[in-house]
Design a protein around this motif. Sequence first.
Motif, PDB file in Angstrom:
ATOM      1  N   ASP A 194      -0.738  10.740   3.922  1.00  0.00           N
ATOM      2  CA  ASP A 194      -1.485  11.979   3.652  1.00  0.00           C
ATOM      3  C   ASP A 194      -0.632  13.202   4.001  1.00  0.00           C
ATOM      4  O   ASP A 194      -0.617  14.197   3.254  1.00  0.00           O
ATOM      5  CB  ASP A 194      -2.786  12.006   4.454  1.00  0.00           C
TER       6      ASP A 194
ATOM      7  N   ARG B 206       0.843  -1.209   0.000  1.00  0.00           N
ATOM      8  CA  ARG B 206       0.000   0.000   0.000  1.00  0.00           C
ATOM      9  C   ARG B 206       0.875   1.255   0.000  1.00  0.00           C
ATOM     10  O   ARG B 206       0.572   2.225  -0.707  1.00  0.00           O
ATOM     11  CB  ARG B 206      -0.906  -0.019   1.232  1.00  0.00           C
TER      12      ARG B 206
ATOM     13  N   ARG C 203       0.811   4.090  -2.981  1.00  0.00           N
ATOM     14  CA  ARG C 203       0.560   5.510  -2.715  1.00  0.00           C
ATOM     15  C   ARG C 203       1.735   6.368  -3.155  1.00  0.00           C
ATOM     16  O   ARG C 203       1.548   7.459  -3.717  1.00  0.00           O
ATOM     17  CB  ARG C 203       0.315   5.723  -1.220  1.00  0.00           C
TER      18      ARG C 203
ATOM     19  N   GLU D  51      -1.946   5.517   6.484  1.00  0.00           N
ATOM     20  CA  GLU D  51      -2.657   6.510   5.670  1.00  0.00           C
ATOM     21  C   GLU D  51      -2.443   7.912   6.208  1.00  0.00           C
ATOM     22  O   GLU D  51      -2.280   8.867   5.439  1.00  0.00           O
ATOM     23  CB  GLU D  51      -4.152   6.175   5.620  1.00  0.00           C
TER      24      GLU D  51
END
Length: 469
Positions: free
Chosen positions: A454, A357, A361, A450
């Motif tokens: 971000d 992941r 990203r 995440e």
Amino acid sequence: MTRDTAAHSAAETAPAVATALAEYDYAIPIEARRDDYDPMRVVDAQGAWLTLADGRRILDFHSQYMCVGIGHKHPRITEALHRAVDGIDYVSEIMLHDSRVTAARLLTQETGDPEHWGGCRFVSSGSEAVEMAILIARTVTQRPRIVVAQASYHGWTSSSAAATSLPHMRNIFHAADPDAYLSVPTDQPPYLAAPTPGPLADDAEVARCLIETERLIRAQGPNQVAAFMFEIYKGAAGFRVPDAYVQGIRELTTRLGILWIDDEAIAGAGRSGKWWAYQHTGVAPDLLVTAKGIGSSAAPAGAVLVSRAISDVLNAGVWYSVSTNSGHPLATAAITATIETVNDERILDRVTELGARIEARLREMQDRHPTIASISGRGFGWGIDITSPAGERFSPHDRWFVPGLDAAPAFNAAEFVAEECLKRDMLTFTFTANTLTIAPPLSSTADDIEFGLDALDAAFGALEERLGV
């Protein structure tokens, strides 16, 4: 008023200020002059999060220089340390305690290759482990020379600093004069460094590096070279070498009859999604250096794993090489708890899944952000190369920057991005002006990942706004 009286008075009125004052007075800071030293004061740490003295919580997206393994204050490690404190406080290395036996068995038998590893030697840090690996290689081969790879960081003690081939990491002291740099005087010269394939290396570059490495070893005389040492994931330089390069080094060292030392103080202990980074490549080293994450840095711990062929040599003789805190009960308790937790909780599966992941990203960010030139890594260890939108490096010398010789970049883009991340409650670090590294604790949740990504995405947006993109 004396210095001590002032500190005592401050302690009565403002404990936090007193703590800082005491450190200013008595502890030598690193990576900052005393007048510029203003560290964040941590009062608690749990999982992937740090709590500062002002109550602010920040995500530790670098695992404290990639030292924290499965997370801050993991309950199983904390419990193991409490049991250790209530047990044996200390015995010397010539004596035995059960915790050292258990840790050695788990390290050699439960981390993936029980038939390959014949034994291990405990030490207290990665630098000391590198020193120990070099000592073992020289002892077993009866040869003096060590060859290393470029863009490597191996530690700060005499031999490990000499093996470090990143110029700006070789025990450099930046004096008060802005143009004055001091290095540690030593009779240990820098080891010969062979070229290493960079983050965008193709098959041709890998082949070229292997050819030049063999030429360098042949020029020294293979019968004079004890070992070739390198990092698979170069934590300070911020990139992973291709698997084909690792395989090529194994073939080369075997053919030339020299040892391969795999320094996984950063890359190992699960950070790649396997116990050891070499396990992705299908080949195995003769000696492996581990530290940092192997005990989740809950206690100072490091080790050198040796192949069965090397252990046979060492076990057949009497070896006078004593390390004061080798196999310390607290260290081995932390190592045992870390290995058992990683295996019982299937943490490597989580690192593999969430590492994919992270990669997805990062590649998506690379498509949107013209300042992201490349990404390199695996699992929970990644380097991000940063350039201007025109493709120009902010420090033209990149990882070969030499303090005192090369002018510092007018703008340190990696530091800027790290500072922007911190504004968004995410902590990461940089070692060069062109590269940012991220390395979350292995127990980080999907939400933690995440949150950190971000913040990183927004920080690159701020960089491009700063550059007028």
